[in-house]
Design an enzyme around this catalytic site. Structure first.
Site: not given
Length: 349
Positions: A106, A177, A313
């Site tokens: 991420h 998220h 996602e």
């Protein structure tokens, strides 16, 4: 519809955080912060007409400053994993933060979800959050201007528009998220809720959850959601990809061919709430909160256990810079990154 702006709290660095609240004509309510551009609340009508808050979040700003699970978070500069925490662009290698074993997850630290964004009311049902990501941020090259827009419609749809532009060639892959449970805050498990996905294949990984490059058909495997299945029905099956990830935490290859289209559904027979997910991106990470470990600090003191929610996602494929057969995540200097994902809520039964 109008947008109400209120104070949410003050960060440990003394920054005032603002909360943006939208309510449509059906009573659906969406709440966001300019800290992390996070979605903190999403109240939708159930089959009895009662509103249920269907996303996990924290009671106060201190929770969002930690936010290890990424509740409601805007994720960037690159969503998901990059193997070896290293990319090569134009013959030059860039080392990224190793924050997931030997890999980058991420984007690295600090994540976009733990920064102050600039919030702007763009319309009576639209709020925009912008941030400047400087050259070298998280190890990535180039200055990057990022804008995330949230739009709430009277059709009970929350639409998220992502835009970015950089002054050097770089890697960009933005997502959200949010953790969804369509039974609301009182629920401790999402395993009875049912999933459908318009995906004929997924991308298997190694033990570090880095894709091998294979595009594997879901046919005949516990990964097949082309018809509705409860999340808990096959999550503990003795199938190697499920054992590697402790359950569902996999990128699905969507059949949308780059067009904005319905790609996933989640439904609860208990609440009657159904969520449709639309995107123009090629991949969807289905994550059943396998790594959630009794996360404390939730709304009204709620503690969220493992597998109590599920994430959808939208994304380019994980580790795309290392796989020529994956759609590229390279954003050329001066070009504009632009994608759209939407979550639409209806009632069944």
């Amino acid at each position: 519809m109008s947008i109400q702006v209120t104070d949410f709290g003050i960060t440990s660095e003394g920054q005032q955080v603002k909360q943006y609240t939208m309510v449509n004509r059906n009573g659906m309510k969406a709440v966001f912060l300019n800290y992390g551009a996070v979605i903190t609340q999403l109240h939708v009508p159930d089959k009895d007409g009662n509103l249920r808050d269907v996303v996990w979040g924290y009671e106060d700003i201190a929770g969002y400053e930690k936010n290890k699970p990424g509740f409601g978070s805007a994720i960037g500069r690159n969503a998901n994993r990059i193997g070896g925490a290293r990319i090569t662009l134009g013959g030059k290698t860039y080392d990224l933060l190793k924050n997931n074993g030997e890999n980058n997850l991420h984007g690295g630290e600090p994540g976009y979800n733990r920064r102050m964004w600039k919030g702007t009311i763009a319309d009576d049902n639209k709020v925009e959050f912008t941030i400047h990501s400087p050259d070298g941020d998280q190890g990535f090259p180039g200055n990057l201007e990022v804008k995330i827009s949230y739009i709430l419609s009277d059709d009970n749809e929350l639409r998220i528009s992502y835009e970015a532009k950089g002054d050097q060639d770089t890697v960009v892959n933005l997502t959200n998220h949010s953790y969804f449970n369509l039974d609301g805050q009182e629920s401790d498990s999402v395993l009875e809720q049912e999933v459908w996905m318009d995906a004929d294949a997924f991308t298997p990984t190694d033990d570090g959850l880095i894709p091998t490059g294979e595009i594997r058909p879901v046919e005949g495997t516990p990964m097949d959601f082309r018809t509705f299945h409860a999340l808990g029905e096959r999550i503990d099956a003795g199938y190697e990809p499920l054992k590697q990830a402790g359950g569902y935490d996999h990128n699905y290859v969507l059949n949308n061919e780059g067009k904005f289209a319905l790609c996933c559904k989640l439904r609860s027979l208990k609440s009657g709430i159904s969520m449709e997910v639309y995107t123009d991106l090629p991949g969807m990470q289905l994550y059943a909160a396998n790594f959630l470990e009794d996360e404390a600090g939730g709304k009204k003191g709620k503690v969220h256990p493992k597998r109590s929610a599920v994430c959808f996602e939208s994304q380019y494929f994980p580790d795309a810079p290392h796989h020529e057969n994956f759609k590229s995540t390279i954003l050329k200097a001066g070009n504009i990154y632009k994608t759209v994902t939407a979550y639409r809520f209806t009632v069944e039964g």
